[in-house]
Scaffold this motif. Sequence first.
Motif, PDB file in Angstrom:
ATOM      1  N   GLY A  81      47.668  89.771  85.806  1.00  0.00           N
ATOM      2  CA  GLY A  81      48.928  89.089  85.529  1.00  0.00           C
ATOM      3  C   GLY A  81      50.142  89.727  85.674  1.00  0.00           C
ATOM      4  N   LEU A  82      51.424  89.149  85.406  1.00  0.00           N
ATOM      5  CA  LEU A  82      52.567  89.721  85.616  1.00  0.00           C
ATOM      6  C   LEU A  82      52.713  90.920  84.630  1.00  0.00           C
ATOM      7  N   GLU A  83      52.132  90.748  83.429  1.00  0.00           N
ATOM      8  CA  GLU A  83      52.484  91.728  82.444  1.00  0.00           C
ATOM      9  C   GLU A  83      51.812  92.991  82.841  1.00  0.00           C
ATOM     10  N   LYS A  84      50.724  93.289  83.317  1.00  0.00           N
ATOM     11  CA  LYS A  84      49.990  94.353  83.822  1.00  0.00           C
ATOM     12  C   LYS A  84      50.719  94.818  85.201  1.00  0.00           C
ATOM     13  N   VAL A  85      51.271  93.961  85.800  1.00  0.00           N
ATOM     14  CA  VAL A  85      52.105  94.383  87.070  1.00  0.00           C
ATOM     15  C   VAL A  85      53.313  95.259  86.710  1.00  0.00           C
ATOM     16  N   LEU A  86      53.968  94.546  85.745  1.00  0.00           N
ATOM     17  CA  LEU A  86      55.207  95.191  85.200  1.00  0.00           C
ATOM     18  C   LEU A  86      54.801  96.346  84.563  1.00  0.00           C
ATOM     19  N   GLU A  87      54.019  96.478  83.902  1.00  0.00           N
ATOM     20  CA  GLU A  87      53.557  97.717  83.077  1.00  0.00           C
ATOM     21  C   GLU A  87      53.293  98.762  84.087  1.00  0.00           C
ATOM     22  N   LYS A  88      52.534  98.477  85.225  1.00  0.00           N
ATOM     23  CA  LYS A  88      52.586  99.312  86.231  1.00  0.00           C
ATOM     24  C   LYS A  88      53.809  99.919  86.693  1.00  0.00           C
ATOM     25  N   GLU A  89      54.772  99.022  87.044  1.00  0.00           N
ATOM     26  CA  GLU A  89      56.007  99.471  87.578  1.00  0.00           C
ATOM     27  C   GLU A  89      56.830 100.200  86.584  1.00  0.00           C
ATOM     28  N   PHE A  90      56.621 100.017  85.333  1.00  0.00           N
ATOM     29  CA  PHE A  90      57.468 100.817  84.500  1.00  0.00           C
ATOM     30  C   PHE A  90      56.870 102.095  84.181  1.00  0.00           C
ATOM     31  N   ALA A  91      55.501 102.372  84.491  1.00  0.00           N
ATOM     32  CA  ALA A  91      54.958 103.447  84.212  1.00  0.00           C
ATOM     33  C   ALA A  91      55.252 104.467  85.327  1.00  0.00           C
ATOM     34  N   THR A  92      55.577 103.963  86.633  1.00  0.00           N
ATOM     35  CA  THR A  92      55.963 104.697  87.494  1.00  0.00           C
ATOM     36  C   THR A  92      57.332 105.006  88.188  1.00  0.00           C
ATOM     37  N   ALA A  93      58.276 104.207  87.543  1.00  0.00           N
ATOM     38  CA  ALA A  93      59.488 103.925  87.919  1.00  0.00           C
ATOM     39  C   ALA A  93      60.092 105.478  87.416  1.00  0.00           C
ATOM     40  N   THR A  94      60.994 105.890  88.358  1.00  0.00           N
ATOM     41  CA  THR A  94      61.839 107.088  87.967  1.00  0.00           C
ATOM     42  C   THR A  94      63.073 106.914  87.884  1.00  0.00           C
ATOM     43  N   GLN A  95      63.677 106.033  88.353  1.00  0.00           N
ATOM     44  CA  GLN A  95      65.145 105.783  88.280  1.00  0.00           C
ATOM     45  C   GLN A  95      65.658 105.662  87.088  1.00  0.00           C
ATOM     46  N   ALA A  96      66.658 106.010  86.372  1.00  0.00           N
ATOM     47  CA  ALA A  96      67.018 105.924  84.819  1.00  0.00           C
ATOM     48  C   ALA A  96      67.549 104.609  84.701  1.00  0.00           C
ATOM     49  N   LYS A  97      68.267 104.347  85.695  1.00  0.00           N
ATOM     50  CA  LYS A  97      69.037 103.016  85.773  1.00  0.00           C
ATOM     51  C   LYS A  97      68.026 101.554  85.800  1.00  0.00           C
TER      52      LYS A  97
END
Length: 942
Positions: free
Chosen positions: A375-391
């Motif tokens: 679901g969207l929750e796990k998709v967003l958790e993946k994005e949050f774990a790999t995001a590097t931009q501070a903003k």
Amino acid sequence: MPPTPPPDSNSTQGPEAESIPEAIEFCGIRTNNLKNISLRIPQGDIVVLTGPSGCGKSSFAFDTLFAEGKRQFLDSLSIQARQSLRYMARPAVESVTGLQPVICIDQQRSRPNPRSTVGTVSEILDHLRLLMSRVGIVCCANCQTPIEQSSSDEIEASILGLVERTKVVLLAPLPGTGTLESRLAEIRKDGFLRARVGGKLSDLDSFDLSAFDGTETVDAVIDRLIVKPGMEDRLSESVSQALKTGQGKISILVLKPDSQQWQEIPYSTLYSCPVCGESYEEVEPRTFSFNSPFGACPACEGVGSLDRFLFEAVFAEETRALADLKILNLLPEDNRSRRLTELEPLMEACKIQLQTPLDESTAQLVFEGTGDRIGLEKVLEKEFATATQAKLLKELENFRGPRQCEQCQGSRLCRAANHVFLGGKNINQIVNLSILDCLEFFDSLPNDLSAENRKIASPVIGEIRNRLQFLVEVGAGYLTLARRADTLSGGEFQRVRLATGIGNRLTDVCYVLDEPSSGLHPHDNQKLIAAIKKLNQLGNTVVIVEHDPDVMQIADHIIDLGPGAGSAGGQIVYQGPYSGLLECGESTTGKTILKSKQTIESRQRKLPPQEDWIHLSGATLHNLRGDLFSFPKNRLVAVTGVSGSGKSSLVNGTLVPAIRRMLGWNRPGGPFLALENADSIDRVIEIDQQPIGRSPRSNAATFTGMFDEIRKIFAATQLARQRGYTASRFSFNNREGSCSKCGGQGQVKIEMSFLPDMFVTCDACEGKRYTPSTLEVTFKGQTLADVLELRVEQALPVFENIERVSKYLVALEQAGLGYLKLGQPAPSLSGGEAQRLKISAQLASPSQGTTLFVLDEPTCGLHLVDVHRLVRVLKGLVQQGHSVLVVEHNPEFIRQADYLVDFGPGGGTAGGNIVACGTPAELAKEPASLTGKYLDSSQAGS
């Protein structure tokens, strides 16, 4: 000349009597603004220190009395122990005699520590952990079977205790490894002829192996017996053999003479389940500690919650279509496309498109996923774990928040700890009872224990009950032991810490209490007073820093300091009984108490029409019952009620998040049905009692922003321009300008091992923070270090012509902080001072539209004189067009509000209703309102 201490009428004559101190005597106290005063505190009395804010009460109580007690304790340690500790300087006092061991219970909170709870602070949890480990019933987490270790002697005794002629079959369970044939062959090899396979007993040669699938349990039949005299030797040998074959486990089939049904009784000499074989470590007190790796839930590490994306924050938009979700549109285009591709299997299964508006249930399904479709929750958790931009990370953080840990269900503890039961409840269920219910539980617990366990548990239960009883007596019965300490008010936190003092039943000790009535409704004052008397009756001296007249009346001795704050204070204005305080013409405290004995005046502004009111309906957070909450805009509004009645749940937990969501924030708050007429609010500012900083580097000047302007002024001086000094040169954080040893703090932190860390004056810069070359730059003859030592009232004439600095100084003066030094370290500020500092910073800031100011008990730490001054400041905000909403208990403040909303009638489950609302005069006539009874000024201080 310092005032001469009054003679003690109870003193005895003779050298033998003189050798026994009857009082704690201080001579020549010069701490901070105290002006070489001398004080005499009778031992065993209740002594109240009072006076205007900043008059020197804390300088005596904490910086002198408690500091000297702590120093004497450190000096009593062995040389080896003191080698690891720095020497603690003696307070600025000539002599101290008759000092008892000192315990300080102040209002400092453990806010940064989410692990601290009511149970840990009161030490009730320490006793409960011991009780659970000693008499708790351990059950298997898989099959709920009680786990009991039994010795071979105990097993034999239980069999011998059966009715004579009872048939007994001894079985030894075999490990479930290997084939069925191999396990039966192992039994035959050991010399046994019978077995039980899948519950069927038979000779080894009689089993039809084709009838089994190989997964059945296999037990070797060790012996078949009939209970009768003289069987002891054979039974002992058989039990020993069964335990050896079953590797510490044994099962016994029992058929009593009058029964047709065989009964199976499992035993184990191991700490493991006799049914499913699950092994456990032996329970210890640390098994029940969420601060220990042995007891903490491995998923949340003992916190009870994990930061995750919140459904309410992600699907905040009314349309709830995926294409419109703000969070997805924040992602870079490539990332957004990749994440939506991952959602396609779920979208196809739900038959939805990106533009499809989702109802509540479908949106929840899309958020959580189903089966193997993420679901969207796990998709967003993946994005949050790999995001590097501070903003991007910062923006995504706005959609995240704490969610209950799924593994421990918020208990914070490991699985084994949650399957130990005491009186039918596990430790998580016990700590989530209200303290009142918890007391009833422990009252009845001995009836549920065996005689042996009752003997073991009795002293521990007594310690727990003492502390619980005290918390009930001081009006904290609505709290739970699981309640986080950083969510308590200052008064609640102090009362919980008091429970430890009384629970320890120490005697001949000097307790120093810092405004224990802070955060306490007047209705509960008598409960607090009874607790203080109980502490005193144990043979202790109790010194209380207090402004409340009710507490003053129980004092044996009152010391009134003043007459003003800062340089105008530091002197003894009055010593003696409460009645004399009211008659002392020089006492600001006495005159203010008398002045408060007046009827309520019509000082409130006329209430606006209903279209200028904000309405919140259907709030049900915690104990709220959904009543309609309405209050006028552009007025000073006070939300009142006894502790735990629901004030903070409504204001801070529901109203503020609701308005902020309307302004574009994503963090959800408590549930409610509707918020009306709040669209004219442009911003919400919460002003609470949290410290403005944890380091001496933070101070009044830096917090308000005034220090930036002062540094620019110094950088603009002729000498600074000649040397090329910029404003950054005068920063604490600049290596060139600040002292290298203390890093610009003026103090050096000393770690005290098992004691709290200490800060001592830096010997390199002597507390001036800067290098000598930096201090050569002056403004009006003052170095920057000199400016930081100025009190607000002293700095006003220095910067009177510089508007960008003077506006901050004027705001601080108006808030009653004229006595405060510009560089006073943030950790030394009281909760009330920190809150007024925040108010001052807002007063000095340019207006940014219509603001709703929300304050949490701003009168904490304030003298009655300063309460009136605070009201004038807040009404100044109202005159600027803002709205002020205050959670408050202080009757003197409440009388001057424009409108009141009173919650109750009690705390916890007995609260959550709006019992009355109206002007102070209207509430004073409302019989259902507990607050209204204290708004009749004729009762104040009486």
